[in-house]
Design a protein around this motif. Structure first.
Motif, PDB file in Angstrom:
ATOM      1  N   TYR A  24      48.607  48.672  60.066  1.00  0.00           N
ATOM      2  CA  TYR A  24      48.510  48.699  58.605  1.00  0.00           C
ATOM      3  C   TYR A  24      47.047  48.605  58.194  1.00  0.00           C
ATOM      4  CZ  TYR A  24      49.035  47.697  53.662  1.00  0.00           C
ATOM      5  OH  TYR A  24      48.937  47.749  52.295  1.00  0.00           O
ATOM      6  N   TYR A  31      45.592  51.824  58.820  1.00  0.00           N
ATOM      7  CA  TYR A  31      46.052  52.749  57.764  1.00  0.00           C
ATOM      8  C   TYR A  31      45.157  52.597  56.528  1.00  0.00           C
ATOM      9  CZ  TYR A  31      49.010  54.332  53.864  1.00  0.00           C
ATOM     10  OH  TYR A  31      49.487  54.940  52.732  1.00  0.00           O
ATOM     11  N   ASN A  34      48.399  56.388  61.434  1.00  0.00           N
ATOM     12  CA  ASN A  34      48.548  54.927  61.443  1.00  0.00           C
ATOM     13  C   ASN A  34      49.840  54.469  60.769  1.00  0.00           C
ATOM     14  OD1 ASN A  34      46.276  53.679  62.863  1.00  0.00           O
ATOM     15  ND2 ASN A  34      45.080  54.916  61.437  1.00  0.00           N
ATOM     16  N   SER A  35      50.333  55.213  59.793  1.00  0.00           N
ATOM     17  CA  SER A  35      51.627  54.848  59.193  1.00  0.00           C
ATOM     18  C   SER A  35      52.744  55.071  60.211  1.00  0.00           C
ATOM     19  CB  SER A  35      51.886  55.604  57.895  1.00  0.00           C
ATOM     20  OG  SER A  35      52.185  56.960  58.135  1.00  0.00           O
ATOM     21  N   ARG A  91      45.559  58.227  58.020  1.00  0.00           N
ATOM     22  CA  ARG A  91      46.591  57.427  57.353  1.00  0.00           C
ATOM     23  C   ARG A  91      47.982  57.796  57.871  1.00  0.00           C
ATOM     24  NH1 ARG A  91      42.845  57.585  53.273  1.00  0.00           N
ATOM     25  NH2 ARG A  91      43.522  59.552  52.380  1.00  0.00           N
TER      26      ARG A  91
END
Length: 176
Positions: free
Chosen positions: A17, A20, A32-33, A29
């Protein structure tokens, strides 16, 4: 309620997170999500195996997994809307600060209602025992009333009829 226990795990994998949030582009993003979602899924599986749910030992049939950030909670459920159902299938309820408050309010109300029901059951049992004793008391009171009435009648007989009969005899002696 009824001395049941609700277990909650408050540890959470935050690394992806943070990555992200720190990502400088959309691809970072998105990646990483996905990693965050993988971590969350893995953590759900992990906590579901820890023995938090053991109804024979007095727990409720689910456990709470606390996600300490509304933003993470929203991101996870927005990215994977069926994750809540998946977690429930493993007896894990995902909670955020807001939903945890609601969950604890429901638990508190349930505990209060269970205590009220327990107290109500105890009062009903006491009233049943009181009713039984009240009936016995009234039977004995009726018996006592009959004895008192008989004693009063006997007293009246002795104090009037018998006293008058004795007094007549004394009057005759006195006349002689």
């Amino acid at each position: 309620p009824n001395d049941l226990v609700v277990n909650m795990d408050a540890k959470f994998p935050y690394e992806h997170y943070k990555a992200y949030l720190d990502a400088t582009n959309e691809a970072g993003r998105v990646e990483n999500s996905k990693l965050l979602l993988r971590d969350v899924r893995g953590y759900i599986t992990d906590v579901s195996r820890r023995g938090y749910v053991d109804t024979k030992a007095g727990t409720v049939p689910y456990m709470l997994m606390f996600i300490a950030s509304e933003q993470i909670f929203s991101l996870v459920l927005e990215t994977q809307p069926d994750l809540m159902d998946e977690a429930l299938g493993k007896k894990v309820v995902l909670t955020s600060p807001l939903t945890l408050y609601a969950m604890l309010s429901v638990i508190r109300q349930s505990a209060e209602r269970a205590n009220l029901m327990k107290t109500t059951d105890e009062v009903i049992a006491i009233l049943g025992a009181f009713d039984k004793q009240w009936k016995k008391y009234n039977i004995e009171l009726d018996k006592l009333g009959k004895y008192v009435s008989q004693a009063a009648n006997q007293f009246n007989d002795v104090s009037t009829t018998r006293s008058n009969a004795l007094q007549r005899q004394l009057n005759k002696i006195e006349d002689l």
